[in-house]
Design a protein around this motif. Structure first.
Motif, PDB file in Angstrom:
ATOM      1  N   ALA A 181       0.855  -1.386   0.120  1.00 31.13           N
ATOM      2  CA  ALA A 181      -0.018   0.002   0.068  1.00 31.13           C
ATOM      3  C   ALA A 181       1.088   1.220  -0.205  1.00 31.13           C
ATOM      4  O   ALA A 181       2.114   1.326   0.296  1.00 31.13           O
ATOM      5  CB  ALA A 181      -0.843   0.036   1.097  1.00 31.13           C
ATOM      6  N   SER A 182       0.314   2.503  -0.489  1.00 32.46           N
ATOM      7  CA  SER A 182       0.875   3.655  -0.317  1.00 32.46           C
ATOM      8  C   SER A 182       0.018   4.623   0.256  1.00 32.46           C
ATOM      9  O   SER A 182      -1.259   4.330   0.210  1.00 32.46           O
ATOM     10  CB  SER A 182       1.541   4.107  -1.680  1.00 32.46           C
ATOM     11  N   PRO A 183       0.189   5.924   0.715  1.00 35.90           N
ATOM     12  CA  PRO A 183       1.324   6.424   0.752  1.00 35.90           C
ATOM     13  C   PRO A 183       2.242   5.637   1.735  1.00 35.90           C
ATOM     14  O   PRO A 183       1.742   5.155   2.737  1.00 35.90           O
ATOM     15  CB  PRO A 183       1.373   7.863   1.154  1.00 35.90           C
ATOM     16  N   ALA A 184       3.568   5.384   1.502  1.00 36.50           N
ATOM     17  CA  ALA A 184       4.671   4.851   2.509  1.00 36.50           C
ATOM     18  C   ALA A 184       5.946   5.391   2.439  1.00 36.50           C
ATOM     19  O   ALA A 184       6.086   6.369   1.495  1.00 36.50           O
ATOM     20  CB  ALA A 184       4.665   3.352   2.156  1.00 36.50           C
ATOM     21  N   VAL A 185       6.745   4.984   3.547  1.00 39.71           N
ATOM     22  CA  VAL A 185       8.048   5.718   3.435  1.00 39.71           C
ATOM     23  C   VAL A 185       9.160   4.574   4.051  1.00 39.71           C
ATOM     24  O   VAL A 185       8.763   3.595   4.746  1.00 39.71           O
ATOM     25  CB  VAL A 185       8.076   6.780   4.417  1.00 39.71           C
ATOM     26  N   ALA A 186      10.017   4.570   3.520  1.00 40.11           N
ATOM     27  CA  ALA A 186      11.358   3.730   3.880  1.00 40.11           C
ATOM     28  C   ALA A 186      12.488   4.565   4.177  1.00 40.11           C
ATOM     29  O   ALA A 186      13.002   5.882   3.338  1.00 40.11           O
ATOM     30  CB  ALA A 186      11.768   2.738   2.661  1.00 40.11           C
ATOM     31  N   ILE A 187      13.196   4.432   5.192  1.00 38.55           N
ATOM     32  CA  ILE A 187      14.317   5.210   5.690  1.00 38.55           C
ATOM     33  C   ILE A 187      15.755   4.164   5.925  1.00 38.55           C
ATOM     34  O   ILE A 187      15.488   3.229   6.502  1.00 38.55           O
ATOM     35  CB  ILE A 187      14.059   5.793   6.961  1.00 38.55           C
ATOM     36  N   TRP A 188      16.927   4.665   5.113  1.00 33.58           N
ATOM     37  CA  TRP A 188      17.940   3.808   5.474  1.00 33.58           C
ATOM     38  C   TRP A 188      18.758   4.660   6.343  1.00 33.58           C
ATOM     39  O   TRP A 188      18.806   5.895   6.226  1.00 33.58           O
ATOM     40  CB  TRP A 188      18.530   3.542   3.956  1.00 33.58           C
ATOM     41  N   ASP A 189      19.490   3.868   7.072  1.00 33.46           N
ATOM     42  CA  ASP A 189      20.531   4.522   8.139  1.00 33.46           C
ATOM     43  C   ASP A 189      21.875   5.062   7.221  1.00 33.46           C
ATOM     44  O   ASP A 189      21.799   4.574   5.998  1.00 33.46           O
ATOM     45  CB  ASP A 189      20.979   3.681   9.255  1.00 33.46           C
ATOM     46  N   ARG A 190      22.780   5.475   7.987  1.00 29.60           N
ATOM     47  CA  ARG A 190      23.977   6.137   7.383  1.00 29.60           C
ATOM     48  C   ARG A 190      24.760   5.057   6.799  1.00 29.60           C
ATOM     49  O   ARG A 190      25.702   5.218   5.816  1.00 29.60           O
ATOM     50  CB  ARG A 190      24.778   7.016   8.296  1.00 29.60           C
ATOM     51  N   SER A 191      24.560   3.846   7.413  1.00 31.09           N
ATOM     52  CA  SER A 191      25.242   2.481   7.099  1.00 31.09           C
ATOM     53  C   SER A 191      24.753   1.800   5.668  1.00 31.09           C
ATOM     54  O   SER A 191      25.402   0.734   5.379  1.00 31.09           O
ATOM     55  CB  SER A 191      25.582   1.572   7.932  1.00 31.09           C
ATOM     56  N   GLY A 192      23.624   2.338   5.156  1.00 28.42           N
ATOM     57  CA  GLY A 192      22.990   1.698   4.195  1.00 28.42           C
ATOM     58  C   GLY A 192      21.990   0.572   4.515  1.00 28.42           C
ATOM     59  O   GLY A 192      21.579  -0.272   3.536  1.00 28.42           O
ATOM     60  N   GLN A 193      21.619   0.341   5.692  1.00 25.80           N
ATOM     61  CA  GLN A 193      20.689  -0.663   6.155  1.00 25.80           C
ATOM     62  C   GLN A 193      19.310   0.039   6.282  1.00 25.80           C
ATOM     63  O   GLN A 193      19.028   0.990   7.000  1.00 25.80           O
ATOM     64  CB  GLN A 193      21.311  -1.126   7.638  1.00 25.80           C
ATOM     65  N   LEU A 194      18.234  -0.961   5.658  1.00 25.07           N
ATOM     66  CA  LEU A 194      17.077  -0.276   5.987  1.00 25.07           C
ATOM     67  C   LEU A 194      16.511  -0.220   7.491  1.00 25.07           C
ATOM     68  O   LEU A 194      16.490  -1.230   8.393  1.00 25.07           O
ATOM     69  CB  LEU A 194      16.046  -1.309   5.321  1.00 25.07           C
ATOM     70  N   ALA A 195      16.253   1.121   8.027  1.00 25.45           N
ATOM     71  CA  ALA A 195      15.759   1.181   9.359  1.00 25.45           C
ATOM     72  C   ALA A 195      14.367   1.210   9.744  1.00 25.45           C
ATOM     73  O   ALA A 195      13.721   0.765  10.542  1.00 25.45           O
ATOM     74  CB  ALA A 195      16.608   2.565   9.889  1.00 25.45           C
ATOM     75  N   TYR A 196      13.508   1.843   8.781  1.00 28.90           N
ATOM     76  CA  TYR A 196      12.033   1.938   8.830  1.00 28.90           C
ATOM     77  C   TYR A 196      11.518   1.560   7.255  1.00 28.90           C
ATOM     78  O   TYR A 196      11.884   2.291   6.490  1.00 28.90           O
ATOM     79  CB  TYR A 196      11.845   3.169   9.395  1.00 28.90           C
ATOM     80  N   PHE A 197      10.308   0.928   7.544  1.00 28.20           N
ATOM     81  CA  PHE A 197       9.498   0.940   6.467  1.00 28.20           C
ATOM     82  C   PHE A 197       8.065   0.903   6.735  1.00 28.20           C
ATOM     83  O   PHE A 197       7.882   0.012   7.674  1.00 28.20           O
ATOM     84  CB  PHE A 197       9.652  -0.236   5.383  1.00 28.20           C
TER      85      PHE A 197
END
Length: 195
Positions: free
Chosen positions: A128-144
């Motif tokens: 579904a959308s709207p959604a958001v993904a956030i990657w941390d500084r190391s390039g790892q997915l932190a939140y979706f």
């Protein structure tokens, strides 16, 4: 018992027509606006997502906004996204957007600083959308997941500010599977969602 006068009959008929007109207007409004924003449950699973090769690896905190131009639920989060952009972009957070494949539209001018992505591995299987993904500084997915829970989105009910704050302070975050009740539109069309 006396018969009603033509004036009384005409008054009753006009009242009945007005009541029917008000009911029709209410039914149209409910179908057009209220049902479109009715809350539903959506499950977000981020283990399928990865950044494109040119963005993967260590770097800035990266936020990807998933949106469908035809989804009425975007109205609730675009102002909030504009505020996030104004607050966190100067701190070095990079913002990207991924538009639903096959859709047509543009983000509002207030979101013009968001860089468009043309693809993101795993995004074709989003729920579904709207959604958001956030990657941390190391390039790892932190939140979706969603921006918030509920029909509207703002800083007071947002999941995003605490995540960005924690990542900015170097604290680890791992929230890649979420379930929320809110205003969402299906990301996949029914034909591609079938096994």
């Amino acid at each position: 018992m006396p018969l009603p006068t033509p004036k009384t009959l005409l008054t009753c008929l006009l009242a009945l027509i007005c009541a029917a007109g008000l009911w029709a207007a209410y039914d149209w409004f409910q179908g057009r606006y209220i049902r479109a924003f009715s809350e539903q449950t959506a499950v977000f699973a981020g283990d399928i997502l990865s950044l494109p090769a040119e963005l993967s690896g260590p770097g800035a905190i990266r936020v990807v906004h998933f949106w469908d131009p035809a989804c009425p639920c975007n109205v609730g989060n675009q102002q909030h996204l504009s505020e996030l952009l104004a607050h966190y972009a100067p701190q070095g957070v990079e913002f990207y957007s991924l538009q639903k494949p096959g859709s047509r539209g543009q983000l509002p001018a207030t979101l013009g600083a968001i860089k468009p992505l043309h693809s993101l591995p795993g995004a074709e299987r989003l729920s579904a959308s709207p959604a958001v993904a956030i990657w941390d500084r190391s390039g790892q997915l932190a939140y979706f997941g969603p921006y918030s829970e509920g029909a509207t989105c703002n800083a007071s009910n947002s999941f995003i500010e605490p995540i960005l704050q924690a990542l900015s302070e170097g604290r680890p975050v791992k929230a890649t599977h979420t379930m929320a009740v809110g205003c969402y539109c299906a990301w996949q069309d029914e034909r591609s969602a079938r096994p």
